[in-house]
Design a protein around this motif. Structure first.
Motif, PDB file in Angstrom:
ATOM      1  N   GLY A  34      55.239  -1.161 -24.495  1.00 22.74           N
ATOM      2  CA  GLY A  34      55.157   0.188 -23.726  1.00 22.74           C
ATOM      3  C   GLY A  34      55.078   0.153 -22.349  1.00 22.74           C
ATOM      4  O   GLY A  34      55.151  -1.195 -21.591  1.00 22.74           O
ATOM      5  N   SER A  35      54.640   0.999 -21.692  1.00 20.37           N
ATOM      6  CA  SER A  35      54.074   1.188 -20.089  1.00 20.37           C
ATOM      7  C   SER A  35      53.384   0.144 -19.959  1.00 20.37           C
ATOM      8  O   SER A  35      53.393  -0.598 -19.083  1.00 20.37           O
ATOM      9  N   ALA A  36      52.302  -0.213 -20.769  1.00 16.25           N
ATOM     10  CA  ALA A  36      51.372  -1.383 -20.434  1.00 16.25           C
ATOM     11  C   ALA A  36      51.900  -2.661 -20.835  1.00 16.25           C
ATOM     12  O   ALA A  36      51.639  -3.690 -20.115  1.00 16.25           O
ATOM     13  N   LEU A  54      55.234  -8.025 -29.617  1.00 14.94           N
ATOM     14  CA  LEU A  54      55.649  -7.450 -31.037  1.00 14.94           C
ATOM     15  C   LEU A  54      55.880  -6.059 -30.773  1.00 14.94           C
ATOM     16  O   LEU A  54      54.708  -5.068 -30.283  1.00 14.94           O
ATOM     17  N   GLU A  55      56.975  -5.454 -30.796  1.00 11.84           N
ATOM     18  CA  GLU A  55      57.165  -3.884 -30.654  1.00 11.84           C
ATOM     19  C   GLU A  55      57.716  -3.471 -32.077  1.00 11.84           C
ATOM     20  O   GLU A  55      58.760  -3.910 -32.756  1.00 11.84           O
ATOM     21  N   ALA A  56      57.191  -2.482 -32.555  1.00 10.96           N
ATOM     22  CA  ALA A  56      57.615  -1.667 -33.897  1.00 10.96           C
ATOM     23  C   ALA A  56      58.852  -1.048 -33.864  1.00 10.96           C
ATOM     24  O   ALA A  56      59.622  -0.977 -34.825  1.00 10.96           O
ATOM     25  N   ASN A 525      50.202  13.070 -14.301  1.00 12.55           N
ATOM     26  CA  ASN A 525      50.988  12.201 -15.469  1.00 12.55           C
ATOM     27  C   ASN A 525      50.429  10.615 -15.850  1.00 12.55           C
ATOM     28  O   ASN A 525      49.987  10.219 -14.790  1.00 12.55           O
ATOM     29  N   THR A 526      50.478  10.321 -16.891  1.00 11.94           N
ATOM     30  CA  THR A 526      49.594   9.053 -17.159  1.00 11.94           C
ATOM     31  C   THR A 526      50.405   7.882 -17.209  1.00 11.94           C
ATOM     32  O   THR A 526      49.882   6.527 -17.596  1.00 11.94           O
ATOM     33  N   HIS A 527      51.666   7.724 -16.880  1.00 12.47           N
ATOM     34  CA  HIS A 527      52.390   6.346 -16.965  1.00 12.47           C
ATOM     35  C   HIS A 527      52.110   5.576 -15.533  1.00 12.47           C
ATOM     36  O   HIS A 527      51.678   4.527 -15.921  1.00 12.47           O
TER      37      HIS A 527
HETATM   38  C1  LIG Z   1      57.893  12.873 -24.311  1.00  9.89           C
HETATM   39  C2  LIG Z   1      56.747  12.471 -23.050  1.00  9.89           C
HETATM   40  C3  LIG Z   1      57.051  12.785 -21.917  1.00  9.89           C
HETATM   41  C4  LIG Z   1      56.010  12.123 -20.761  1.00  9.89           C
HETATM   42  N1  LIG Z   1      56.123  12.520 -19.424  1.00  9.89           N
HETATM   43  C5  LIG Z   1      55.765  11.758 -18.603  1.00  9.89           C
HETATM   44  C6  LIG Z   1      55.956  11.847 -17.249  1.00  9.89           C
HETATM   45  O1  LIG Z   1      56.836  12.436 -16.961  1.00  9.89           O
HETATM   46  N2  LIG Z   1      55.158  11.037 -16.419  1.00  9.89           N
HETATM   47  C7  LIG Z   1      54.101  10.168 -16.881  1.00  9.89           C
HETATM   48  O2  LIG Z   1      53.667   9.625 -15.972  1.00  9.89           O
HETATM   49  N3  LIG Z   1      53.905  10.274 -18.122  1.00  9.89           N
HETATM   50  C8  LIG Z   1      54.658  10.861 -18.906  1.00  9.89           C
HETATM   51  N4  LIG Z   1      54.350  10.682 -20.430  1.00  9.89           N
HETATM   52  C9  LIG Z   1      53.350   9.956 -20.688  1.00  9.89           C
HETATM   53  C10 LIG Z   1      53.369   8.387 -20.566  1.00  9.89           C
HETATM   54  O3  LIG Z   1      54.917   8.191 -20.718  1.00  9.89           O
HETATM   55  C11 LIG Z   1      52.483   7.562 -21.390  1.00  9.89           C
HETATM   56  O4  LIG Z   1      50.924   8.045 -21.259  1.00  9.89           O
HETATM   57  C12 LIG Z   1      52.573   6.087 -21.531  1.00  9.89           C
HETATM   58  O5  LIG Z   1      53.881   5.874 -21.489  1.00  9.89           O
HETATM   59  C13 LIG Z   1      51.605   5.601 -22.407  1.00  9.89           C
HETATM   60  O6  LIG Z   1      51.860   4.017 -22.180  1.00  9.89           O
HETATM   61  P1  LIG Z   1      51.158   3.187 -23.111  1.00  9.89           P
HETATM   62  O7  LIG Z   1      51.504   1.732 -22.666  1.00  9.89           O
HETATM   63  O8  LIG Z   1      49.805   3.610 -23.361  1.00  9.89           O
HETATM   64  O9  LIG Z   1      51.614   3.558 -24.672  1.00  9.89           O
HETATM   65  P2  LIG Z   1      53.406   3.467 -24.928  1.00  9.89           P
HETATM   66  O10 LIG Z   1      54.345   3.544 -23.752  1.00  9.89           O
HETATM   67  O11 LIG Z   1      53.775   4.605 -25.871  1.00  9.89           O
HETATM   68  O12 LIG Z   1      53.548   2.046 -25.762  1.00  9.89           O
HETATM   69  C14 LIG Z   1      53.074   1.792 -27.132  1.00  9.89           C
HETATM   70  C15 LIG Z   1      54.038   0.795 -27.707  1.00  9.89           C
HETATM   71  O13 LIG Z   1      53.567   0.291 -28.870  1.00  9.89           O
HETATM   72  C16 LIG Z   1      54.298   0.371 -29.844  1.00  9.89           C
HETATM   73  N5  LIG Z   1      53.748   0.372 -31.168  1.00  9.89           N
HETATM   74  C17 LIG Z   1      52.786   1.304 -31.575  1.00  9.89           C
HETATM   75  N6  LIG Z   1      52.191   0.776 -32.853  1.00  9.89           N
HETATM   76  C18 LIG Z   1      52.706  -0.368 -32.950  1.00  9.89           C
HETATM   77  C19 LIG Z   1      52.555  -1.209 -34.064  1.00  9.89           C
HETATM   78  N7  LIG Z   1      51.419  -1.194 -35.146  1.00  9.89           N
HETATM   79  N8  LIG Z   1      53.024  -2.340 -34.099  1.00  9.89           N
HETATM   80  C20 LIG Z   1      54.096  -2.708 -32.952  1.00  9.89           C
HETATM   81  N9  LIG Z   1      54.225  -1.963 -32.014  1.00  9.89           N
HETATM   82  C21 LIG Z   1      53.554  -0.717 -31.961  1.00  9.89           C
HETATM   83  C22 LIG Z   1      55.196   1.723 -29.850  1.00  9.89           C
HETATM   84  O14 LIG Z   1      56.413   1.521 -30.312  1.00  9.89           O
HETATM   85  C23 LIG Z   1      55.451   1.656 -28.119  1.00  9.89           C
HETATM   86  O15 LIG Z   1      56.595   0.813 -27.714  1.00  9.89           O
HETATM   87  C24 LIG Z   1      55.055  11.271 -21.261  1.00  9.89           C
HETATM   88  C25 LIG Z   1      55.161  10.909 -22.623  1.00  9.89           C
HETATM   89  C26 LIG Z   1      55.866  11.399 -23.806  1.00  9.89           C
HETATM   90  C27 LIG Z   1      55.719  11.046 -25.036  1.00  9.89           C
END
Ligand SMILES: Cc1cc2nc3c(=O)[nH]c(=O)nc-3n(C[C@H](O)[C@H](O)[C@H](O)COP(=O)(O)OP(=O)(O)OC[C@H]3O[C@@H](n4cnc5c(N)ncnc54)[C@H](O)[C@@H]3O)c2cc1C
Length: 555
Positions: A34-36, A54-56, A525-527
């Protein structure tokens, strides 16, 4: 990709007792693209280290991923985890829809593309109030800059040669500028950079886009990393748990193609599965609140009471106006807009649906803005599930400084089961009070020309509502900004789940790197903050392993 003999890995002889398992060996195993996770894949592999991601979910090849205007059209589809909360007490017991990206790019492939970092006070408070040493604004700013390739703004707050493209929307509604002018008429300053010196004021939003398309973390970081033959990606790989031996994370177990596979990490396992799934994985691995793990039937390896606690998100309410005869996003469905996007990546479909915004303080004594207000030249309600009877426009108000905190818990010991989530939105009355003040201020903006004429027909909430009716309306209609965070927050042992270098307390060789580690949700926003967190984490990880290598050489 089968996960059996990936390039760049070192195959290990299968254990005789576990002949059905395939075991491969890497330096780093990253859970979640994901983002991180995508940032880490890139930064940790640059020195030739063997990295497994690894991506689900699957590929990000749904054409809608790329088209900015249609992000909410992907909700509840195959690329959405499609979670639902437990009943939310502050929302009249409603169970709330919680989408999350389940594909390459994670939620950065599904989100609304806003690029907002929060403000100086957020990060200074992380360090001052939560023990997040090294995370003050001055220390994190270089990491935002390092990632960024900003097409419009060139100054000390922005980068222009990083992999993450940031720009303004390519198509901008004629009414977006009117919103900014009305805010100026109501006394707010013009601000065309919410990520610069000041967050207050009204101006155009920045988005993570490029050439009329979404630019996700997968585009920015993962695809370049995959050019290296020391990076391996396995999609449709659901991680079940971290393998922990003698207090050290040695790898992970995941399912892929009907097989259970073990991937070993010689250096570190990194959980980047997001704020719902990273704490879920910690608990499935025996790291979490002892009583809860016992209840679920999981042996506790590390009693860590804060795992899954402190969950935050931003509550959001929507003001609606009928705008008969105006150009609204309701017209975006016309096939000629799709043709235009396919031909030239221009036109109405290149907007993320909210081009202009206002950051305001609901009380003058506040140190920084507590509300983010976006103007949508279309009707947006209930995540897009409720369709308008007539053309309309929306002003969305987000409380950027919630106090309420919720939790992520296990439903069962089955990794395929959705976690139990309750954010506790608006469980403090002061949060609702702030929303009422902000509604008042924003209605004051809507009453200014050149917006007043357009927004004369106020639909929701009713203009004659009493205070009690307004409170009931907020609790009945509020949604959220999809900003799940803080569920494995930085803090000392007992107070947090990870230390300031994001190492999980009580286990060696394991970090959490994603939105979970925020001590308090940022004011925006949190991305962008999550990308910054991963950038910073990659420096911690590389430095730690350089140190280890030097010690090994010397001994
Ligand atoms: C609909 C929506 C709109 C948003 N709008 C905005 C915006 O406009 N601007 C902004 O800054 N933020 C926005 N956000 C928030 C932002 O996108 C998130 O805060 C950010 O992407 C989180 O990043 P992350 O790496 O923590 O998690 P994620 O990007 O969610 O990544 C987690 C990844 O881990 C994978 N995963 C989970 N469990 C498992 C497992 N057991 N095994 C393998 N893989 C797994 C998931 O499939 C996913 O790909 C939005 C979020 C959503 C859902």
């Amino acid at each position: 990709m089968t996960g059996r003999e990936p390039a760049g890995s070192r195959p290990v002889e299968p254990d005789n007792q576990q002949m059905e398992r395939f075991v491969n060996r890497y330096d780093y195993v990253i859970v979640g693209a994901g983002s991180a996770g995508c940032v880490l894949a890139d930064r940790l592999s640059a020195d030739g280290s063997r990295v497994l991601v690894l991506e689900a979910g699957g590929q990000d090849d749904d054409p809608r991923v790329k088209i900015p205007a249609v992000w909410s059209g992907m909700f509840q589809g195959p690329n959405d985890w499609n979670y639902t909360s437990d009943p939310e007490p502050g929302y009249h017991g409603r169970c709330v829809f919680l989408p999350r990206g389940k594909m390459l790019g994670g939620s950065s492939s599904l989100n609304a593309m806003f690029y907002v970092r929060g403000n100086r006070q957020d990060y200074d408070a992380w360090e001052r109030d939560f023990g997040a040493t090294g995370w003050s604004y001055d220390e994190v700013l270089p990491y935002f800059v390092r990632s960024e390739n900003n097409a419009n703004i060139k100054d000390e707050f922005h980068g222009s040669d990083g992999p993450l493209h940031v720009t303004t929307d390519r198509w901008i509604s004629p009414y977006a500028e009117r919103f900014i002018e009305a805010a100026e008429a109501a006394g707010f300053p013009r601000n065309d950079d919410f990520n610069g010196a000041q967050q207050d004021g009204a101006g155009m939003m920045q988005v993570t886009g490029h050439d009329g398309s979404r630019w996700s973390s997968a585009d920015a970081f993962l695809r370049p990393a995959l050019e290296r033959d020391n990076v391996e990606l396995v999609t449709d790989a659901l991680v079940h748990r971290v393998v922990i031996e003698d207090g050290r994370a040695t790898g992970v177990e995941y399912s892929h193609d009907g097989e259970v596979v073990t991937a070993l990490a010689d250096r570190e396992v990194i959980l980047s599965a997001g704020a719902y799934n990273s704490p879920q994985l910690l608990m499935l691995s025996g790291i979490g609140p002892k009583e809860h793990l016992q209840e679920i039937g999981i042996e506790t390896l590390v009693d860590s009471p804060q795992v899954g606690q402190n969950l935050q998100d931003h509550p959001q309410v929507f003001l609606h106006y009928d705008t008969p005869g105006a150009l609204t996003l309701a017209q975006a469905g016309d096939p000629r807009h799709m043709e235009e996007w396919l031909d030239s990546r221009t036109g109405m479909l290149t907007t993320n649906a909210a081009e202009s915004a206002l950051f305001l303080r609901s009380s003058p004594e506040l140190e920084s803005p507590d509300f983010q207000v976006v103007f949508v030249p279309g009707y947006f309600w209930d995540h897009g599930f409720r369709q308008p009877a007539r053309p309309g426009m929306t002003i969305a108000l987000t409380l950027n400084t919630p106090i309420s905190r919720g939790s992520v818990r296990l439903r069962s010991a089955d990794p395929a089961d959705a976690p139990r989530i309750r954010t506790n939105y608006l469980t403090h009355d002061s949060e609702v009070d702030a929303i009422l003040r902000a509604i008042d201020i924003v209605q004051g903006v809507a009453d200014q020309e050149p917006l007043a004429e357009l927004l004369a027909d106020h639909v929701d909430p009713g203009e004659d509502f009493t205070r009690d009716q307004l409170v009931a309306w907020v609790r009945a209609e509020a949604q959220h900004m999809f900003h799940a965070s803080c569920s494995a927050r930085i803090g000392s042992e007992g107070e947090g789940v990870v230390d300031p270098e994001l190492r999980v307390h009580g286990v060696n060789g394991l970090r959490v790197v994603d939105a979970s580690v925020m001590p308090r949700v940022t004011s925006g926003n949190t991305h962008a903050p999550t990308v910054m967190i991963a950038e910073r984490a990659s420096d911690f990880i590389l430095a730690a392993n350089r140190e280890l290598a030097t010690t090994a050489k010397e001994s």
